[in-house]
Write an enzyme that holds these catalytic residues in place. Structure first.
Site, PDB file in Angstrom:
ATOM      1  N   ASP A 160       3.898  -5.118   0.983  1.00 24.12           N
ATOM      2  CA  ASP A 160       2.475  -4.834   1.079  1.00 24.12           C
ATOM      3  C   ASP A 160       1.782  -5.831   2.006  1.00 24.12           C
ATOM      4  O   ASP A 160       1.547  -6.981   1.629  1.00 24.12           O
ATOM      5  CB  ASP A 160       1.851  -4.892  -0.311  1.00 24.12           C
ATOM      6  CG  ASP A 160       0.380  -4.526  -0.310  1.00 24.12           C
ATOM      7  OD1 ASP A 160      -0.082  -3.913   0.668  1.00 24.12           O
ATOM      8  OD2 ASP A 160      -0.308  -4.837  -1.301  1.00 24.12           O
ATOM      9  N   ASP A 163      -2.083  -1.646   6.804  1.00 22.15           N
ATOM     10  CA  ASP A 163      -1.666  -1.923   5.423  1.00 22.15           C
ATOM     11  C   ASP A 163      -0.442  -1.090   5.061  1.00 22.15           C
ATOM     12  O   ASP A 163      -0.543   0.104   4.804  1.00 22.15           O
ATOM     13  CB  ASP A 163      -2.822  -1.612   4.474  1.00 22.15           C
ATOM     14  CG  ASP A 163      -2.480  -1.903   3.015  1.00 22.15           C
ATOM     15  OD1 ASP A 163      -1.414  -2.504   2.755  1.00 22.15           O
ATOM     16  OD2 ASP A 163      -3.280  -1.523   2.143  1.00 22.15           O
TER      17      ASP A 163
END
Length: 414
Positions: free
Chosen positions: A78, A264
């Site tokens: 992440d 992201d």
């Protein structure tokens, strides 16, 4: 350091796939190993490949080994968050799943992070430094306390036991209980507590890493990678995220815009706020030649006839600050409904933050260069010689024991 990314339906994987739903099934997803030589590049001891798991939120995962004796975890990657945490001394963790748990008492190299550590940002308690991180998905969070232990890496033929700080996640809520990252989340953000920051501060790698998302479902993440001289680049905005400026959208014709967007990898699809969302989606719709279908949650979906192919799908690209073009190779998602095939523009309307999700990263090697403060990218299959000149394949390790077995529900913003 590096990992490779596999989609569970990719051709190279189908040949040796274990039975779906077993521990070996998920371990095998991250099993093919590569290692890096020179230039300060390292890889995980259990292999450098990462895995795209549709059953665990369409996110990308890799296997990491922690502690003494080592315990393996299948963790989601992440770039939108900072802290690395794993389920640990659980009070509330994902139920009814077969995966590993970390316990400080079971590792001879574990220690609690002290209150005077520069990484401790919470009010301290007698038992050490607590943490509590909330995520974008509603009611999704992880809390516990910070520990330091070793994470096992390889460089050429050497094994490196790198001290890192991570979260002993005692309480998980929301998506972490039933759909995403049940075995831990590997934060790759800019803050000092993230693993790339820790490795760089220790002098183990340059302060940069790359993530490659192959169009065939295979990819790789590499710590210390600063990319290649011929890659395109755009500067990061001065914010604590991988935030860039998009100055133009191209779907058949150029449209000027000014959008700040976060790259992201922990978000599966791309989210755009207006006016960028309307500009992109309506331009895409005006060029789609297939009949629209409204049975799918995505706003713009179309029925695909058996004789149609991807050449009929409108091409999408972005213009970044500085003028470089960023090609989007995978703007759609294909969905099967009974005997029909639908394709949808995999972009979701956002009311505030714009996010370039991992679907818009597919087909590129994305370089997060935190020294130069630039985002780099180059078209890549993640395995060609020009993209992996610093890598060599190594022999397979044994399957890691105790990795996540996945549920089948998903929250795209976990």
């Amino acid at each position: 350091f590096s990992f490779d990314i596999h989609h569970r339906f990719s051709d190279p994987v189908q040949k040796w796939w274990p039975k779906m739903g077993t521990v070996d099934y998920y371990a095998a997803l991250a099993h093919r190993d590569r290692t890096f030589r020179g230039r300060g590049l390292l890889t995980f001891f259990d292999g450098n490949e990462t895995v795209k798991l549709t059953s665990l939120g369409f996110l990308h995962y890799t296997v990491v080994s922690l502690g003494t004796p080592n315990v393996t975890f299948l963790v989601a990657l992440d770039t939108g968050s900072d802290l690395f945490w794993v389920p640990c001394d659980c009070i509330s963790c994902a139920p009814n799943l077969e995966f590993s748990y970390y316990s400080p008492n079971a590792s001879s190299t574990s220690s609690r992070v002290s209150c005077n550590s520069s990484l401790c940002k919470s009010k301290c308690v007698d038992r050490g430094c607590p943490y509590n991180v909330a995520y974008v998905s509603a009611d999704t969070s992880s809390s516990g306390f910070l520990v330091e232990d070793v994470m096992y890496l390889t460089s050429e033929d050497d094994i490196v036991a790198a001290p890192i700080t991570f979260g002993c996640g005692q309480v998980q809520t929301g998506s972490f209980l039933d759909s995403a990252a049940p075995n831990g989340l590997f934060g790759l953000g800019m803050e000092k507590v993230s693993v790339p920051s820790i490795l760089s501060a220790a002098g183990l790698t340059p302060n940069s890493f790359s993530m490659c998302f192959g169009r065939n479902g295979i990819g790789r993440i590499t710590f210390g990678d600063k990319g290649s001289p011929d890659q395109d680049e755009t500067p990061f905005n001065l914010r604590p995220t991988y935030n860039v400026t998009v100055t133009g959208l191209h779907v058949g014709a150029n449209t000027d815009t000014n959008v700040h967007a976060i790259f992201d990898s922990g978000t599966s699809f791309t989210y755009l706020a207006d006016p960028a969302y309307t500009l992109l989606s309506e331009s895409f719709h005006s060029q789609a030649l297939d009949p629209r279908d409204d049975r799918i949650p995505f706003e713009y979906c179309y029925s695909m006839s058996p004789d149609k192919n991807s050449s009929l799908i409108p091409l999408v690209s972005l213009t970044m600050k500085g003028g470089a073009e960023y090609s989007v190779y995978d703007p759609i998602i294909v969905i099967a409904i009974r005997s029909e095939l639908l394709y949808c523009l995999a972009v979701v309307k956002s009311h505030d933050i714009s996010i370039i999700g991992q679907n818009f990263m597919t087909g590129n090697r994305i370089v997060f260069d935190r020294e130069k403060m630039v985002l780099g990218w180059k078209n890549s299959d993640c395995y060609s010689s020009e993209d992996s000149s610093s890598t060599l394949p190594i022999g397979p390790h044994k399957n890691p024991s105790g990795v996540a077995v996945g549920p089948d529900k998903y929250s795209p913003e976990a």
